[in-house]
Design a protein around this motif. Structure first.
Motif, short mmCIF file in Angstrom:
data_model
loop_
_atom_site.label_atom_id
_atom_site.label_comp_id
_atom_site.label_asym_id
_atom_site.label_seq_id
_atom_site.Cartn_x
_atom_site.Cartn_y
_atom_site.Cartn_z
N ALA A 71 55.06 -49.53 17.43
CA ALA A 71 55.28 -48.09 17.23
C ALA A 71 53.93 -47.38 17.20
CB ALA A 71 56.03 -47.85 15.94
N ILE A 72 53.94 -46.09 17.48
CA ILE A 72 52.71 -45.29 17.48
C ILE A 72 52.96 -43.95 16.80
CG2 ILE A 72 50.90 -44.24 18.89
CD1 ILE A 72 51.69 -46.16 21.15
N LEU A 73 52.07 -43.58 15.89
CA LEU A 73 52.05 -42.24 15.31
C LEU A 73 50.70 -41.62 15.66
CD1 LEU A 73 52.94 -39.92 13.42
CD2 LEU A 73 51.97 -41.23 11.52
N GLY A 74 50.74 -40.51 16.37
CA GLY A 74 49.51 -39.81 16.74
C GLY A 74 49.57 -38.35 16.33
N GLU A 75 48.42 -37.75 16.10
CA GLU A 75 48.39 -36.37 15.65
C GLU A 75 49.00 -35.41 16.67
OE1 GLU A 75 45.47 -32.89 13.90
OE2 GLU A 75 44.55 -34.69 14.75
N GLU A 76 48.74 -35.65 17.96
CA GLU A 76 49.14 -34.67 18.96
C GLU A 76 50.57 -34.86 19.45
OE1 GLU A 76 47.24 -32.25 19.12
OE2 GLU A 76 45.57 -33.24 18.11
N GLY A 78 53.06 -37.09 17.87
CA GLY A 78 54.03 -37.55 16.90
C GLY A 78 54.33 -39.03 16.97
N VAL A 79 55.58 -39.39 16.66
CA VAL A 79 55.98 -40.79 16.49
C VAL A 79 56.75 -41.29 17.70
CG1 VAL A 79 57.26 -42.42 15.07
CG2 VAL A 79 56.15 -40.48 14.00
N SER A 80 56.39 -42.49 18.15
CA SER A 80 57.24 -43.22 19.11
C SER A 80 57.64 -44.51 18.44
CB SER A 80 56.47 -43.50 20.41
OG SER A 80 55.33 -44.30 20.17
N SER A 81 58.90 -44.85 18.51
CA SER A 81 59.42 -46.00 17.76
C SER A 81 59.03 -47.31 18.43
CB SER A 81 60.94 -45.91 17.65
OG SER A 81 61.53 -45.90 18.94
N GLY A 82 59.12 -48.40 17.66
CA GLY A 82 58.79 -49.72 18.17
C GLY A 82 59.73 -50.78 17.62
N ILE A 90 46.93 -42.92 14.92
CA ILE A 90 45.72 -42.51 15.65
C ILE A 90 45.46 -41.01 15.54
CG2 ILE A 90 45.80 -44.42 17.29
CD1 ILE A 90 47.23 -42.68 19.27
N ASP A 91 44.19 -40.69 15.40
CA ASP A 91 43.72 -39.31 15.53
C ASP A 91 42.74 -39.32 16.69
OD1 ASP A 91 42.76 -36.75 15.34
OD2 ASP A 91 42.65 -36.77 13.15
N PRO A 92 43.11 -38.72 17.81
CA PRO A 92 42.27 -38.83 19.00
C PRO A 92 40.87 -38.23 18.81
CG PRO A 92 43.97 -37.18 19.31
CD PRO A 92 44.32 -37.92 18.06
N THR A 243 54.64 -39.69 7.92
CA THR A 243 54.52 -38.48 8.75
C THR A 243 54.23 -37.23 7.92
OG1 THR A 243 56.90 -38.05 8.65
CG2 THR A 243 56.10 -39.44 10.46
N LYS A 244 54.10 -37.40 6.61
CA LYS A 244 53.83 -36.26 5.74
C LYS A 244 52.46 -36.39 5.10
CE LYS A 244 58.72 -35.49 4.65
NZ LYS A 244 59.74 -35.39 3.59
N GLY A 245 51.95 -35.30 4.57
CA GLY A 245 50.65 -35.31 3.95
C GLY A 245 50.67 -35.86 2.54
#
Length: 265
Positions: A71-76, A78-82, A90-92, A243-245
């Motif tokens: 799975a991937i969570l990125g700032e730009e 969002g989330v893709s499941s795995g 990741i923060d690019p 996904t929250k702060g």
């Protein structure tokens, strides 16, 4: 080596390779930033450019090719499941405001969780060619040199990093600074929370506190600080917590109690 350890080693190697490759792409944009189209997000200081999106696309592509079940969570984006036990966070480009304004205090931040534990943390600073890298049980290093924190450093004989954003009121930030100064400390803010966490792991800062931060800003730095012998406040990762702060605090051991009191954590 067990299959479990090999899986971690392979991802750790990929994280470092991706960070330097993504850093080269970001640095090319940085050096030609007068051509970038800048957009704002929540407020005029929260900005994004094509560089952020291109770097995140690159990292996502590399992960999908090597570990399609992760799975991937990125700032730009969002989330893709795995389907595996790993989630990349990741923060690019952390520190986009310094980036677009021509300052070198920005970085690429790549972390990976194994289940609910932070397993990998890699931060690359293209302008200084500094690669901070850590993995669970493997220690932390800066350009290959082992990082180990000094427990004698405190808020009174070292410098603390402070972060702020539009999620936190000016009065809250002022109170944090006042408490830190009253306790005999001093502070800096360079525009990149991830980079300041890397500085904690390197002993350049004794601690870092930000009242509200996202997982992509802090996960890699948390791994680095932990593996360098420091402490960090837990980040909620169960359910949709990732996904929250959340408040973010990391420190060398000699500064933990003072900074926890200042932060109320």
């Amino acid at each position: 080596m067990t299959p479990h350890a090999a899986d971690l080693q392979d991802r750790f190697a990929l994280a470092q390779k991706m960070a330097t490759e993504a850093g080269a792409v970001a640095l090319a944009h940085f050096n030609a930033r007068e051509r970038l189209v800048i957009e704002t997000k929540a407020d005029p200081h929260d900005v994004v450019s094509i560089a952020d999106r291109e770097v995140e696309d690159l990292i996502r592509t590399r992960i999908a090719a090597a570990f399609p079940g992760d799975a991937i969570l990125g700032e730009e984006y969002g989330v893709s499941s795995g389907t595996s036990e790993y989630t990349w966070v990741i923060d690019p480009i952390d520190g986009t405001s310094p980036f677009v304004n021509g300052m070198p205090t920005w970085c690429i931040s790549i972390a990976a969780l194994r289940g609910e534990e932070i397993a990998i943390g890699v931060i690359y600073v293209p302008c200084n060619d500094e690669l901070y890298a850590a993995a669970d049980g493997m220690g932390a290093a800066l350009n290959g040199k082992t990082l180990k924190l000094d427990g004698s450093r405190t808020i009174r004989n070292a410098v603390t990093g402070i972060g702020a954003n539009n999620h936190v009121t000016p009065a809250t930030v002022a109170s944090i600074v006042e408490k830190l100064l009253d306790a005999g400390g001093n502070f800096i803010r360079n525009g990149s929370g991830a980079l300041m966490l890397a500085y904690v792991a390197a002993g350049r800062l004794v601690g870092y506190y930000e009242p509200y931060m996202h997982a992509w800003d802090c996960m890699a730095g948390y791994c680095l600080v932990k593996e360098a012998g420091g402490w960090h406040h837990p980040f909620p990762v169960k359910g949709d917590g990732l996904t929250k702060g959340s408040p973010v605090l990391a420190a060398a051991t000699g500064a933990v109690n003072d900074l926890r009191a200042i932060a109320g954590l």
